[in-house]
Design a protein around this motif. Structure first.
Motif, PDB file in Angstrom:
ATOM      1  N   ARG A 178      28.717 -36.260  10.297  1.00  0.00           N
ATOM      2  CA  ARG A 178      30.048 -37.229   9.291  1.00  0.00           C
ATOM      3  C   ARG A 178      30.800 -36.173   8.876  1.00  0.00           C
ATOM      4  N   ARG A 179      32.390 -35.981   9.083  1.00  0.00           N
ATOM      5  CA  ARG A 179      33.053 -35.505   9.138  1.00  0.00           C
ATOM      6  C   ARG A 179      34.270 -35.576   8.208  1.00  0.00           C
ATOM      7  N   ASP A 180      34.133 -37.140   7.531  1.00  0.00           N
ATOM      8  CA  ASP A 180      35.230 -37.399   6.753  1.00  0.00           C
ATOM      9  C   ASP A 180      35.215 -36.791   5.428  1.00  0.00           C
ATOM     10  N   LEU A 181      33.819 -36.516   5.233  1.00  0.00           N
ATOM     11  CA  LEU A 181      33.777 -36.274   3.884  1.00  0.00           C
ATOM     12  C   LEU A 181      34.217 -34.694   3.005  1.00  0.00           C
ATOM     13  N   GLY A 182      35.597 -34.309   3.549  1.00  0.00           N
ATOM     14  CA  GLY A 182      35.950 -33.118   3.586  1.00  0.00           C
ATOM     15  C   GLY A 182      35.052 -31.854   3.844  1.00  0.00           C
ATOM     16  N   TRP A 183      33.812 -32.224   4.306  1.00  0.00           N
ATOM     17  CA  TRP A 183      33.072 -31.228   4.810  1.00  0.00           C
ATOM     18  C   TRP A 183      32.033 -32.171   6.016  1.00  0.00           C
ATOM     19  N   TYR A 184      31.148 -30.682   6.542  1.00  0.00           N
ATOM     20  CA  TYR A 184      30.791 -31.407   7.494  1.00  0.00           C
ATOM     21  C   TYR A 184      29.608 -31.821   7.338  1.00  0.00           C
ATOM     22  N   TRP A 185      28.471 -32.769   7.163  1.00  0.00           N
ATOM     23  CA  TRP A 185      27.165 -33.178   7.005  1.00  0.00           C
ATOM     24  C   TRP A 185      26.738 -34.307   8.004  1.00  0.00           C
ATOM     25  N   THR A 186      25.265 -33.996   7.720  1.00  0.00           N
ATOM     26  CA  THR A 186      24.495 -34.867   8.980  1.00  0.00           C
ATOM     27  C   THR A 186      23.352 -35.654   7.767  1.00  0.00           C
ATOM     28  N   PHE A 187      23.692 -36.963   7.745  1.00  0.00           N
ATOM     29  CA  PHE A 187      23.852 -38.306   6.711  1.00  0.00           C
ATOM     30  C   PHE A 187      22.950 -39.225   7.429  1.00  0.00           C
TER      31      PHE A 187
ATOM     32  N   GLU B 217      26.223 -42.634  -0.460  1.00  0.00           N
ATOM     33  CA  GLU B 217      25.931 -42.536  -2.241  1.00  0.00           C
ATOM     34  C   GLU B 217      27.067 -41.149  -2.010  1.00  0.00           C
ATOM     35  N   LYS B 218      27.122 -40.420  -0.897  1.00  0.00           N
ATOM     36  CA  LYS B 218      28.081 -39.233  -1.151  1.00  0.00           C
ATOM     37  C   LYS B 218      29.316 -39.299  -1.321  1.00  0.00           C
ATOM     38  N   LYS B 219      30.045 -40.707   0.024  1.00  0.00           N
ATOM     39  CA  LYS B 219      31.316 -41.504  -0.929  1.00  0.00           C
ATOM     40  C   LYS B 219      32.135 -41.601  -1.813  1.00  0.00           C
ATOM     41  N   VAL B 220      30.629 -42.713  -2.442  1.00  0.00           N
ATOM     42  CA  VAL B 220      30.604 -42.992  -3.746  1.00  0.00           C
ATOM     43  C   VAL B 220      30.902 -41.080  -5.349  1.00  0.00           C
TER      44      VAL B 220
END
Length: 128
Positions: A105-114, A121-124
């Motif tokens: 996922r690249r749209d959370l201000g940091w790259y994460w694999t979720f 949950e991270k978006k919220v």
């Protein structure tokens, strides 16, 4: 996989050697790994495979970087480095939180694999 389970595994293999500070005690606790518990099964399987391939258990660093697993060692055969590359690649399809199938996922201000659940949950969390 829980912290306790990973710690038990590390103890069962006599720990890992610190590749930077070889005069230190063996690494016997998962706190050395700067990753979420969802990647512990990947790391455990990787360590087992590397030991089978003749790896000396010297580990410099294990962390998340750009949403993927990084497993740094001092040296090894091409086969050992190929196995590490496979685990690092597999991490981009494994949720770092729970170990279920996931994606980068690249749209959370940091790259994460979720997985989808932990992504939501991270978006919220970020929008609070």
């Amino acid at each position: 996989m829980t912290d306790e389970q990973m710690n038990e595994f590390l103890q069962s293999i006599g720990g890992l050697e610190n590749g930077f500070y070889t005069d230190r005690e063996p690494i016997m606790e998962c706190g050395f790994f700067a990753v979420g518990n969802g990647w512990f099964p990947l790391i455990k399987e990787l360590i087992e495979d590397l030991i089978y391939l003749g790896w000396d258990k010297q580990t410099c660093q294990v962390k998340e970087k750009f949403g993927g697993l990084r497993f740094y060692i001092n040296g090894g055969s091409d086969e050992i480095f190929d196995r590490i590359s496979k685990a690092e690649s597999d991490s981009y399809e494994t949720c770092e939180v729970c170990g279920e199938p996931g994606e980068l996922r690249r749209d959370l201000g940091w790259y994460w694999t979720f997985c989808e659940e932990h992504y939501q949950e991270k978006k919220v969390e970020r929008n609070k």
